[in-house]
Design a protein around this motif. Structure first.
Motif, PDB file in Angstrom:
ATOM      1  N   MET A  15       0.827  -1.193   0.000  1.00  0.00           N
ATOM      2  CA  MET A  15       0.000   0.000   0.000  1.00  0.00           C
ATOM      3  C   MET A  15       0.869   1.255   0.000  1.00  0.00           C
ATOM      4  O   MET A  15       0.518   2.239  -0.628  1.00  0.00           O
ATOM      5  CB  MET A  15      -0.922  -0.048   1.229  1.00  0.00           C
ATOM      6  N   LYS A  16       1.999   1.167   0.686  1.00  0.00           N
ATOM      7  CA  LYS A  16       2.886   2.324   0.780  1.00  0.00           C
ATOM      8  C   LYS A  16       3.450   2.686  -0.590  1.00  0.00           C
ATOM      9  O   LYS A  16       3.553   3.868  -0.936  1.00  0.00           O
ATOM     10  CB  LYS A  16       4.012   2.021   1.765  1.00  0.00           C
ATOM     11  N   SER A  17       3.773   1.666  -1.394  1.00  0.00           N
ATOM     12  CA  SER A  17       4.324   1.931  -2.719  1.00  0.00           C
ATOM     13  C   SER A  17       3.281   2.562  -3.640  1.00  0.00           C
ATOM     14  O   SER A  17       3.628   3.365  -4.511  1.00  0.00           O
ATOM     15  CB  SER A  17       4.888   0.654  -3.335  1.00  0.00           C
ATOM     16  N   VAL A  18       2.013   2.210  -3.455  1.00  0.00           N
ATOM     17  CA  VAL A  18       0.945   2.813  -4.263  1.00  0.00           C
ATOM     18  C   VAL A  18       0.832   4.302  -3.936  1.00  0.00           C
ATOM     19  O   VAL A  18       0.657   5.129  -4.843  1.00  0.00           O
ATOM     20  CB  VAL A  18      -0.401   2.089  -4.018  1.00  0.00           C
ATOM     21  N   LEU A  19       0.948   4.638  -2.679  1.00  0.00           N
ATOM     22  CA  LEU A  19       0.885   6.046  -2.289  1.00  0.00           C
ATOM     23  C   LEU A  19       2.058   6.830  -2.875  1.00  0.00           C
ATOM     24  O   LEU A  19       1.883   7.967  -3.335  1.00  0.00           O
ATOM     25  CB  LEU A  19       0.856   6.182  -0.770  1.00  0.00           C
TER      26      LEU A  19
ATOM     27  N   ILE B  84       1.327   7.377  -6.580  1.00  0.00           N
ATOM     28  CA  ILE B  84       0.337   8.452  -6.766  1.00  0.00           C
ATOM     29  C   ILE B  84       0.980   9.813  -6.512  1.00  0.00           C
ATOM     30  O   ILE B  84       0.741  10.774  -7.252  1.00  0.00           O
ATOM     31  CB  ILE B  84      -0.887   8.215  -5.864  1.00  0.00           C
ATOM     32  N   ALA B  85       1.810   9.899  -5.486  1.00  0.00           N
ATOM     33  CA  ALA B  85       2.502  11.162  -5.183  1.00  0.00           C
ATOM     34  C   ALA B  85       3.437  11.540  -6.336  1.00  0.00           C
ATOM     35  O   ALA B  85       3.524  12.712  -6.716  1.00  0.00           O
ATOM     36  CB  ALA B  85       3.281  11.039  -3.885  1.00  0.00           C
ATOM     37  N   GLY B  86       4.118  10.563  -6.918  1.00  0.00           N
ATOM     38  CA  GLY B  86       5.009  10.828  -8.051  1.00  0.00           C
ATOM     39  C   GLY B  86       4.254  11.294  -9.282  1.00  0.00           C
ATOM     40  O   GLY B  86       4.697  12.223  -9.974  1.00  0.00           O
ATOM     41  N   VAL B  87       3.118  10.682  -9.551  1.00  0.00           N
ATOM     42  CA  VAL B  87       2.302  11.101 -10.687  1.00  0.00           C
ATOM     43  C   VAL B  87       1.801  12.530 -10.473  1.00  0.00           C
ATOM     44  O   VAL B  87       1.857  13.367 -11.385  1.00  0.00           O
ATOM     45  CB  VAL B  87       1.120  10.126 -10.902  1.00  0.00           C
ATOM     46  N   ALA B  88       1.333  12.821  -9.275  1.00  0.00           N
ATOM     47  CA  ALA B  88       0.844  14.173  -8.973  1.00  0.00           C
ATOM     48  C   ALA B  88       1.975  15.196  -9.110  1.00  0.00           C
ATOM     49  O   ALA B  88       1.774  16.271  -9.690  1.00  0.00           O
ATOM     50  CB  ALA B  88       0.247  14.211  -7.568  1.00  0.00           C
TER      51      ALA B  88
END
Length: 64
Positions: free
Chosen positions: A1-5, A8-12
């Protein structure tokens, strides 16, 4: 789950940076160039697909 966050932060962050770069004239020119190359690549892929599809259809129906 941490890697998904982190993903998402990298995409943003990428969107924010791209928006800031696009505000400059050289940034708009860069993105315009990238867009033109991506469209040309997509067009080449589509043309190749349609040519191969026409070749296969000319050979007749596929054997079962």
């Amino acid at each position: 789950m941490k890697s998904v966050l982190w993903f998402i932060a990298g995409v943003a962050a990428g969107f924010v940076v791209a928006h800031q770069v696009n505000r400059t004239s050289s940034g708009r020119e860069f993105f315009s160039s990238v867009d033109a190359k991506a469209r040309a690549f997509g067009k080449a892929i589509a043309e190749g697909y349609h040519e191969r599809d026409a070749e296969l259809r000319a050979d007749g129906p596929a054997p079962h």
